[in-house]
Design an enzyme around this catalytic site. Structure first.
Site, mmCIF file in Angstrom:
data_model
loop_
_atom_site.group_PDB
_atom_site.id
_atom_site.type_symbol
_atom_site.label_atom_id
_atom_site.label_comp_id
_atom_site.label_asym_id
_atom_site.label_seq_id
_atom_site.Cartn_x
_atom_site.Cartn_y
_atom_site.Cartn_z
ATOM 1 N N GLY A 36 0.618 -1.335 0.116
ATOM 2 C CA GLY A 36 -0.091 -0.046 -0.359
ATOM 3 C C GLY A 36 0.831 1.085 0.033
ATOM 4 O O GLY A 36 0.756 2.215 -0.763
ATOM 5 N N HIS A 37 1.697 0.978 1.078
ATOM 6 C CA HIS A 37 3.070 2.324 0.946
ATOM 7 C C HIS A 37 4.001 2.624 -0.372
ATOM 8 O O HIS A 37 3.695 3.865 -0.711
ATOM 9 C CB HIS A 37 3.842 2.146 2.032
ATOM 10 C CG HIS A 37 3.630 2.430 3.158
ATOM 11 N ND1 HIS A 37 3.850 1.261 4.227
ATOM 12 C CD2 HIS A 37 2.873 3.095 3.875
ATOM 13 C CE1 HIS A 37 2.225 1.328 5.548
ATOM 14 N NE2 HIS A 37 2.806 3.039 5.221
ATOM 15 N N ASP A 157 -7.107 5.731 4.988
ATOM 16 C CA ASP A 157 -7.187 6.435 6.399
ATOM 17 C C ASP A 157 -8.234 7.825 5.770
ATOM 18 O O ASP A 157 -7.676 8.942 5.316
ATOM 19 C CB ASP A 157 -6.128 7.096 6.996
ATOM 20 C CG ASP A 157 -5.454 6.211 7.503
ATOM 21 O OD1 ASP A 157 -5.425 5.452 8.400
ATOM 22 O OD2 ASP A 157 -4.701 5.205 6.661
ATOM 23 N N GLN A 160 -8.487 10.850 8.089
ATOM 24 C CA GLN A 160 -6.921 11.777 8.142
ATOM 25 C C GLN A 160 -6.421 12.228 6.827
ATOM 26 O O GLN A 160 -6.398 13.639 6.832
ATOM 27 C CB GLN A 160 -6.173 11.036 8.374
ATOM 28 C CG GLN A 160 -4.406 11.306 8.331
ATOM 29 C CD GLN A 160 -3.200 10.442 8.437
ATOM 30 O OE1 GLN A 160 -3.396 10.165 9.857
ATOM 31 N NE2 GLN A 160 -2.849 9.186 7.579
HETATM 32 O O1 PAF Z 1 -1.143 7.454 8.247
HETATM 33 C C1 PAF Z 1 0.140 7.682 8.755
HETATM 34 O O2 PAF Z 1 0.804 6.935 9.078
HETATM 35 C C2 PAF Z 1 0.534 8.931 10.129
HETATM 36 O O3 PAF Z 1 -1.180 8.989 10.743
HETATM 37 C C3 PAF Z 1 1.425 9.779 9.171
HETATM 38 C C4 PAF Z 1 0.370 10.212 8.250
HETATM 39 C C5 PAF Z 1 2.179 9.179 8.803
HETATM 40 C C6 PAF Z 1 1.126 10.614 10.429
HETATM 41 O O4 PAF Z 1 1.816 10.563 11.478
#
Ligand code: PAF
Length: 293
Positions: A36-37, A157, A160
């Site tokens: 995913g990353h 997320d 977020q």
């Molecule tokens: O989604 C994440 O991994 C974290 O919330 C982030 C955006 C790196 C902030 O620490």
């Protein structure tokens, strides 16, 4: 690939790129990188092309964890992260230290913080009341250090991403927020660093988040009218309860842009849920009207 630890070195490099007119795409992470990353890294590269720079940060941000949460147990594997970033064409891996990011820690970690007050009221914000303050504060710091033109976040997320986009707009950070699709395992489990913490017997049970989304999708797409949220909530609660290791934290139906909860769920609505599977808390979300990941 260059590895940068010192904050001043990261900022000096970023300022140099800015002077040279080099575009910078930033992927902030807490490490324990997975596919995913890496899809976010790919999106970053696609957007800035070979002339731009891709920066990935790995920082397990203590201020977004409440004292009873899983900061100590959060998976960490910097050697593997480094290797993955290297083979994915990352230009800079930024790994700041806790003591540099929060020199006054433990109490208070910093006396200045960034708080978004509207979009953080529901879901993760109400289940984890100090979480988003930690996220927005650390991202404000990271944005000031990396000076990116764009930052890429995963749709997993969802809240977020909405909160960060609002922060960037409200505080005039000169950067674009890009949201890339959730990446799933073949059985539908959304990729997450926390999946590593699932015990072997918990792993199949964790697909209950995706099964719940698909079940609700089926109901909403088959209905001719809006479906009452309470009805869907009941159905999801039953589905989650059928897995012995799973415990529903919340399920929410809402407008994908405003995050306002909706009582009448229709095809433009979005669904999010948080479920404990054993000790591991997992989140997931998806639109209900389309079969998107
Ligand atoms: O989604 C994440 O991994 C974290 O919330 C982030 C955006 C790196 C902030 O620490």
């Amino acid at each position: 690939m260059r590895i940068v630890v010192a904050l001043h070195e990261m900022q000096r490099l970023a300022r140099r790129w800015r002077r040279q007119g080099v575009r910078v795409a930033f992927v902030p992470t807490m490490g324990a990188l997975h596919t995913g990353h890496l899809s976010l890294v790919q999106e970053a590269r696609r957007r800035v092309k070979s002339s731009g720079r891709v920066v990935v940060s790995v920082f397990v941000n203590p201020t977004q964890f409440a004292p009873h949460e899983d900061l100590a147990a959060y998976p960490r594997n910097l050697a593997r992260d480094r290797a993955l970033c290297r083979t994915s064409g990352v230009d800079v891996l930024f790994v700041p230290e806790d003591t540099a990011m929060y020199p006054q820690a433990p109490v208070p970690p910093s006396s200045t913080c960034v708080v978004e007050e509207a979009l953080t009221r529901s879901m993760e914000g109400s289940a984890r009341p100090t979480h988003f303050r930690g996220v927005t504060t650390v991202l404000a710091k990271l944005f000031n250090l990396v000076l990116p033109d764009l930052a890429i976040f995963g749709a997993k997320d969802w809240q977020q991403a909405a909160v960060v986009r609002r922060m960037v707009r409200d505080l005039n950070f000169p950067l674009q927020i890009v949201v890339a699709p959730t990446v799933r395992e073949s059985d539908g489990l959304a990729m997450s660093s926390r999946n590593q913490r699932l015990a072997p017997d918990e792993r199949p049970q964790a697909t209950v988040l995706w099964r719940s989304i698909q079940w609700a999708r089926g109901r909403v797409q088959a209905a001719r009218r809006a479906v009452p949220a309470a009805q869907l909530q009941k159905g999801v609660a039953k589905l989650v309860a059928s897995e012995p290791a799973a415990r529903l934290d919340y399920v929410a139906f809402f407008d994908p842009d405003t995050l306002e909860p909706t009582r009448a769920v229709h095809r433009t609505s979005h669904m999010a849920l948080a479920v404990f599977v054993g000790k591991v808390r997992l989140i997931d979300n998806a639109p209900l009207g389309v079969d998107a990941p």
